[in-house]
Design an enzyme around this catalytic site. Structure first.
Site, PDB file in Angstrom:
ATOM      1  CG  ASP A   1       4.697   1.308  -4.496  1.00  0.00           C
ATOM      2  OD1 ASP A   1       5.438   1.327  -3.364  1.00  0.00           O
ATOM      3  OD2 ASP A   1       3.475   1.308  -4.560  1.00  0.00           O
TER       4      ASP A   1
ATOM      5  CG  HIS B   1       4.254   0.155  -0.584  1.00  0.00           C
ATOM      6  ND1 HIS B   1       3.861   0.859  -1.543  1.00  0.00           N
ATOM      7  CD2 HIS B   1       3.355   0.285   0.518  1.00  0.00           C
ATOM      8  CE1 HIS B   1       2.952   1.414  -1.175  1.00  0.00           C
ATOM      9  NE2 HIS B   1       2.297   1.311   0.152  1.00  0.00           N
TER      10      HIS B   1
ATOM     11  CB  SER C   1      -0.817   1.318  -0.278  1.00  0.00           C
ATOM     12  OG  SER C   1      -0.060   2.474   0.195  1.00  0.00           O
TER      13      SER C   1
END
Ligand SMILES: *[C@@H]1O[C@H](CO)[C@@H](O)[C@H](O)[C@H]1NC(C)=O
Ligand SMILES: *[C@@H]1O[C@H](CO)[C@@H](O)[C@H](O)[C@H]1NC(C)=O
Ligand SMILES: *[C@@H]1O[C@H](CO)[C@@H](O)[C@H](O)[C@H]1NC(C)=O
Ligand SMILES: *[C@@H]1O[C@H](CO)[C@@H](O)[C@H](O)[C@H]1NC(C)=O
Ligand SMILES: *[C@@H]1O[C@H](CO)[C@@H](O)[C@H](O)[C@H]1NC(C)=O
Ligand SMILES: *[C@@H]1O[C@H](CO)[C@@H](O)[C@H](O)[C@H]1NC(C)=O
Ligand SMILES: *[C@@H]1O[C@H](CO)[C@@H](O)[C@H](O)[C@H]1NC(C)=O
Ligand SMILES: *[C@@H]1O[C@H](CO)[C@@H](O)[C@H](O)[C@H]1NC(C)=O
Ligand SMILES: *[C@@H]1O[C@H](CO)[C@@H](O)[C@H](O)[C@H]1NC(C)=O
Ligand SMILES: *[C@@H]1O[C@H](CO)[C@@H](O)[C@H](O)[C@H]1NC(C)=O
Length: 736
Positions: free
Chosen positions: A134, A192, A514
């Site tokens: 990620d 994220h 996600s």
């Protein structure tokens, strides 16, 4: 050859996959130690291959990356010509351009029934390692503190190479970043990666919220598990050469589960898809990969298509963020947003985007497009915008607030000024109010949280099937919460992920496939703690066959939106029967869809793969998959059959009976319809025949098959569709 003629391709990286045989000589570290001089060095081998092709003395700086831990290959800076020449060399099985991919809380666990007090096997859970590919991780987050954690599990072979000022601990036991990453660090600057990692395996952290919204305990599915972070994305996206490197490392480092919430825009053929290639190698080593499918929404958009991956769709949980708009006439309209701002009940003048521009056409300005709003005309006012993203532009222009048309139905986006997004009906009410009065004004309240009794519904933005590469394999595989998830964040990122946002938070609300993917990864890890010896396909089968059936009428696309249904962590622990699929079954599938041996080797990295005629005869629908899908020609009646084998993992002595959900359009026969087991691991096969009347194009019909022994319910969707195949365009470079 004049290199200048190939300027355009100069900044493309090419990735080469070599067959595993070259690598296997290097695999054995012990041999390397005892037989110095005979050791095989992949990097020097890669350089010598490059030297054969590139007529330059200094090829070392063209070699961007050598993959040598879990598979053999390299990335290099080449001209198109050089790449073509390499492709035709012996031992080179695939050459394709590297490309840029993109990144696609926790009430969700309670919603799914995985309570804080659920049964666990703490010692095994603490030996479980989740690899997160990620944007990196924020190591100082409360979700990743290591209080109460012992040293890393013995099997861990990774390192902490997070760069300057990055310290691992006994929770984050490994960190790496790759060459394209700027700045050089595994530290998450976007949020994220911290969000996904904490959703899968974050600690239990009490009293978290987003400015008071969604207050509660944030936690991962397996709070005692360890995390290894592989940073492959920065502000410019995620390079496929780095993604492949992260798979290479994480498999060799010893992770148990890989979660990857990164994707491209178009589906790719397996041998050109680094995530499919990486996940294949992971699967062979017993590591399960869970992948977010994408946020584009329409049919045929799904980019995660490989059957050895668990592809996850995003659905709602029973918590919705709504945001009220109060008009000057006292009427109130409901909209959606995650709005942390409070206008304290004050009302402000309302203007329409297209009326406050001096630089754009009305058609651009009504959407509040970039640079369209004139600051002097919006200051102190609330701006109407015909799309959600308009709030960012209104905010940059200095508006007091924004009321937007919500083009994503009920999506509540994080906004960067007081703003609410309304569905068409409610937005039109506001527009006509604005036109009906000389001095229109409105107030926007802080968001409220309400119970959403309709959940779970697959989000509008979540990609849909059918599968463009193998239409007879259902994708997605299942759905998990991906809407308004509260989880750890990076204080360097901004909650709205936009320049107009100046806020910095430790926990934030995010939405996307996600966010769904690490939920499924966490459950896979949870299941694995109960069955450490299960293959990736057995775990995947457990997740799929125990999933809650979802309501076809509520989620557009039905099975193409949610696959087998909504993940059910507690049931997945004890599925009763599993559909096991091993490496050879996947090779058969590749043979049957016409892959040449070279291409298969590109995926498997395996010298010994072969494609005998018997393999080519097994149709894709007969892959031993936990769902059953067939594409049939339109406008003719059809009969298709599916062959499956289940393995008993429930009770040794058990008898399962088949039950088919009624569907007016389909007749389903199961032979035999009773399976009796006498021992664990015993396998039984059956044949499902599905008959139906002609279907129009494009359309889909579905039913489901349930095997039950009275204790376990093992459910598989049956899908027959007439969607025309979509041609997946291969990359320019193919072996000639
Ligand atoms: C791989 O192929 C090469 C040449 O085709 C052969 O020499 C080698 O023995 C093979 N290796 C394995 C592991 O099968
Ligand atoms: C690839 O080569 C070109 C031309 O030599 C150069 O401009 C570019 O920076 C190189 N790219 C990388 C990633 O090294
Ligand atoms: C290391 O990173 C932390 C978190 O961003 C920061 O607070 C600290 O100042 C940094 N230390 C150095 C020496 O850069
Ligand atoms: C929870 O956090 C808020 C601020 O974020 C604080 O005001 C409140 O006192 C905390 N509650 C508890 C029980 O710790
Ligand atoms: C609303 O009140 C809070 C607290 O008094 C204040 O900080 C904020 O600036 C006010 N907002 C507006 C738009 O007046
Ligand atoms: C949108 O939310 C409303 C309730 O606010 C609900 O009735 C409706 O079913 C939802 N629609 C979708 C597509 O989620
Ligand atoms: C918009 O939401 C309202 C309820 O707030 C509902 O009555 C209406 O049908 C919805 N309109 C659309 C187009 O979804
Ligand atoms: C008000 O009406 C005019 C004329 O019909 C139209 O051009 C304009 O877009 C309307 N404004 C709003 C806010 O709907
Ligand atoms: C299963 O049933 C058979 C016959 O009823 C019995 O002989 C056997 O011991 C049982 N096995 C187990 C594991 O209970
Ligand atoms: C499965 O059933 C179909 C339809 O009855 C039949 O044609 C086919 O031969 C069967 N396959 C096997 C392997 O039994």
């Amino acid at each position: 050859m004049a290199k200048s003629a190939f300027l355009l391709v100069f900044d493309i990286f090419f990735i080469l996959m070599l067959s595993l045989s070259l690598w296997s000589a290097a695999a054995n570290e012990d041999r390397k130690a005892t037989l110095p001089g005979l050791e095989y060095s992949p990097s020097s081998h890669h350089i010598s291959i490059l030297q054969d092709v590139v007529k330059s003395s200094s090829v070392a700086n063209l070699l961007l990356r050598s993959y040598k831990r879990s598979f053999n290959g390299f990335a290099a800076n080449l001209t198109n010509e050089e790449a073509k020449r390499l492709a035709s060399m012996k031992g080179v099985v695939s050459v394709f351009p590297s490309r840029i991919l993109h990144t696609l809380t926790t009430r969700s666990w309670d919603f799914m029934g995985l309570k804080e007090t659920v049964t666990r096997i703490p010692a095994v859970e603490s030996d479980t390692i989740i690899g997160v590919i990620d944007t990196g991780i924020w190591p100082e987050s409360a979700s990743f503190k290591d209080e109460g954690f012992g040293p890393p599990p013995k099997k861990w072979k990774g390192v902490c190479k997070g760069g300057k000022n990055f310290t691992c601990n006994n929770k984050i036991i490994g960190a790496r970043f790759y060459s394209s990453i700027s700045p050089s660090s595994a530290r998450d600057e976007m949020g994220h990666g911290s969000h996904t990692a904490s959703t899968a395996a974050g600690n239990i952290v009490k009293n978290t919220s987003f400015f008071g919204l969604g207050q509660g305990t944030a936690r991962g599915a397996v709070p005692s598990a360890r995390i290894a972070a592989y940073r492959v994305c920065d502000g410019n996206g995620c390079e496929s050469k780095d993604i492949l490197a992260a798979f290479d490392d994480s498999i060799a480092d010893g992770v148990d589960v890989i979660t990857i919430s990164i994707g491209g825009i178009n589906p790719l053929l397996f041998h050109e898809d680094v995530i499919a290639i990486g996940a294949f190698h992971a699967m062979v080593k017993g590591v399960i990969t869970l992948h977010a499918g994408g946020n584009i929404g329409g049919f045929h958009t799904i980019t995660s298509v490989a059957p050895w991956i668990v592809t996850v769709a995003a659905s709602t949980i029973d918590r919705q963020f709504i945001d009220k708009v109060v008009l000057g006439n006292g009427k109130t309209q409901n909209g959606f947003s995650v709005n942390s701002f409070n206008l304290n009940g004050t009302k402000f003048p309302v203007v329409y985007g297209k009326e406050v521009t001096t630089s754009c056409s009305e058609d651009q300005a009504k959407f509040c497009q970039l640079d369209c709003l004139d600051s002097s005309l919006v200051k102190g006012k609330i701006v109407l915008c015909d799309r959600i993203k308009g709030n960012f532009i209104a905010s940059l222009a200095g508006a007091m607030g924004s009321i937007m048309r919500n083009e994503f139905e009920n999506l509540s986006a994080v906004v960067t000024l007081p703003a609410s997004a309304l569905n068409k009906t409610n937005y039109d009410v506001i527009k006509s109010y604005v036109n009906s009065t000389k001095k229109p004004e409105a107030g926007i309240l802080k968001s409220e949280v309400i119970k959403d009794a309709t959940a779970p519904i697959v989000a509008t933005f979540s990609f849909r099937g059918p599968n463009s590469v193998v239409p007879d394999i259902l994708k997605p595989d299942l759905s998990a919460p991906g809407v308004n998830i509260l989880a750890a964040y990076s204080p360097l990122g901004t909650p709205a992920n936009d320049d107009s946002d100046t806020r910095h938070v430790d926990y934030s609300i995010a939405t996307g496939t996600s966010m769904a993917c690490p939920h499924a990864a966490g459950v896979a890890a949870y299941v694995k703690t109960f069955h450490p010896d299960w293959s990736p396909s057995a775990i995947k089968s457990a997740l799929m066959t125990t999933a809650w059936a979802m309501d076809q009428s509520k989620s557009r696309g039905g099975e193409f939106a949610y696959g087998s249904g909504h993940i059910n962590p507690i049931k997945a622990r004890d599925p009763g029967l599993v559909y096991e699929t091993l490496k050879d079954d996947y090779i058969k599938l590749l043979c049957s869809i016409g892959y040449t041996l070279d291409r298969i080797k590109a995926i498997s990295g395996d010298n010994s793969s072969s494609c005998p005629p018997s393999y080519q005869k097994v149709p894709p629908k007969d892959l031993n998959y936990p769902s059953m899908t067939a594409s049939v020609p339109p406008k003719e009646s059809f009969t298709v059959n599916f062959l499956r084998t289940v393995t008993n993992v429930g009770l040794a002595n058990s008898t399962y009976k088949a039950q088919v959900s009624p569907n007016l359009g389909l007749e389903v026969e199961v032979v035999p319809d009773i399976l009796s087991f006498r021992s664990l691991q015993e396998k039984k096969s059956f044949n499902v025949t599905v008959t139906g009347k002609s279907l129009k194009q494009p359309s889909m019909v579905s039913a489901s098959l349930v095997w039950s022994d009275g204790i376990h319910i093992v459910r598989s969707p049956i899908v027959v569709h007439t969607y025309p195949p979509v041609r997946v365009v291969p990359h320019v470079l193919l072996k000639n």
